[in-house]
Design an enzyme around this catalytic site. Structure first.
Site: not given
Ligand code: MG
Length: 399
Positions: A186, A211, A213, A241, A266, A290
């Site tokens: 992250k 990632d 976010n 990501e 994502d 997901k």
């Molecule tokens: Mg993600």
């Protein structure tokens, strides 16, 4: 399958340790479980929603309200229209509108109906999904020819509470020593180039993903983070990501022209329609898919087909599921469009307890459940111990 009733069950679990992300820290892990009981078999479903939700996904409380409110009622109405027989699992998503809370509720119900169908038919999810026999041809998600029902699993490491690059390296070391060859880390502005460069120095061959976010900006709010993100280009990442806010596919397409690191989406990918738009705009070259967010297993199977047809790499993304949800994800990961290792590490790594069993992850690979159903039945004592009795509801089906 003749329906007898549906049970909704709220299960209280904790994360083994808090997981920090750019969008908040995950500590508790309540789960909403669905049990569908039919005359021939029962099936279990799990809702992927997190305690506080994410930038784009509703919190679990909202999905619970939906499930206990009109979701079960919709399932019953559809069942009545079929003389008491459940709709096929692959049709459950059509009973719901396309808003996020509906998709998550649909995914949980679909999983329960699907599990009952699979048990009734005596077949595993992986075999049902690979109806063309691809499994026997050795196409199991990069497992290699002849490897049988095993898929590659990746690990995930959050932002360490002390924000020291050394702590991050220690966590990555631990995952690598356990056999993971892909680790997803992250990041957020201020926690990116330096810690990732430290990891890269110590692990030159690791498949390293970052990632974000959605924490970076490209020309919005007076901020242009393209230079900051371009600084990641030297680190040979598999991808970065969701660098930008989920709603802005155009900005991701522009960013793709300004940095060399492949962009993965994502949170942007809530529906197959959005995925098609993202691919058409050139907004991503990697997709994190997901199932809970997309509305279930069948929506995700379709999504990986789109990725495969367009040459977009994909992996199955996780929501810190129990062994049930993870087993469904591992079965999906056998599909050929899933070209990268998924978030398939063991729930025991992040959950304080888990009523559902999950196979041991060895050498960065996990065995896919290959008995009837999605996963083994839950441990009854453990299930009872972590269930909230006030929120365990049996709704009998009435014709
Ligand atoms: Mg993600």
């Amino acid at each position: 399958m003749k329906l007898a009733g549906v049970e909704l069950r709220w299960v209280e679990l904790q994360m083994r340790r808090p997981v920090g992300t750019a969008a908040g820290t995950h500590r508790d892990r309540p789960l909403a479980l669905v049990r569908v009981v039919t005359e021939s078999a029962q099936g279990w479903g799990e809702c992927g929603a997190l305690a506080d939700g994410t930038l784009v996904d509703p919190p679990i409380g909202a999905v619970w309200t939906k499930l206990a409110g009109d979701a079960v009622a919709r399932l019953f109405r559809a069942t009545r229209a079929r003389g008491g027989h459940l709709p096929e699992a692959s049709r459950i998503a059509t009973l719901f509108a396309g808003v996020p809370v509906d998709r998550m509720a649909a995914a949980a119900l679909e999983m329960a109906v699907l599990d009952a169908e699979l048990r009734s038919d005596g077949i595993s999810l992986a075999r049902r999904l690979n109806w063309a026999g691809a499994l026997d041809a050795g196409a199991a998600g990069g497992a290699g020819k002849g490897a049988g029902l095993r898929v590659r699993a990746g690990a995930m490491v959050g932002i360490p509470p002390d924000r020291e690059p050394r702590s991050l390296v220690d966590s990555v070391d631990e995952q690598v020593s356990r056999g993971f060859s892909r680790v997803r880390v992250k990041i957020e502005p201020g926690w990116d180039v330096r810690p990732l460069a430290t990891v890269r120095r110590e692990h030159p061959d690791l498949e390293l993903q970052a990632d974000a976010n959605g924490a970076y900006r490209l020309g919005s709010q007076g901020i242009d983070d393209a230079g900051r993100l371009a600084a990641l280009d030297d680190l040979a990442l598999v991808c970065v990501e969701q660098p930008l806010p989920p709603g802005d596919l155009a900005a991701h397409a522009i960013l793709a022209g300004r940095i060399a690191t492949p962009i993965c989406l994502d949170e942007s990918l809530g529906t197959n329609r959005r995925l098609a738009d993202a691919i058409r705009y050139g907004a991503c070259s990697v997709a994190c898919l997901k199932p809970s967010r997309l509305g279930g297993v069948f929506a995700t199977r379709l999504a990986q087909e789109s990725c495969r047809a367009s040459g977009v790499d994909a992996f199955v993304g996780g929501f810190f599921e129990s062994g049930l949800g993870r087993s469904a994800n591992a079965a999906l990961a056998t599909l050929p469009g899933f070209t990268l290792p998924g978030d398939l590490s063991a729930p025991a790594d992040y959950l304080s307890a888990d009523p559902f069993a999950y196979p041991v992850v060895e050498g960065g690979r996990v065995e896919v459940h290959d008995a009837p159903g999605i996963a083994p039945e839950p441990d009854p004592a453990m299930l009872l111990a972590c269930s909230d009795a006030a929120r365990t509801v049996w709704v009998p089906y009435t014709p």
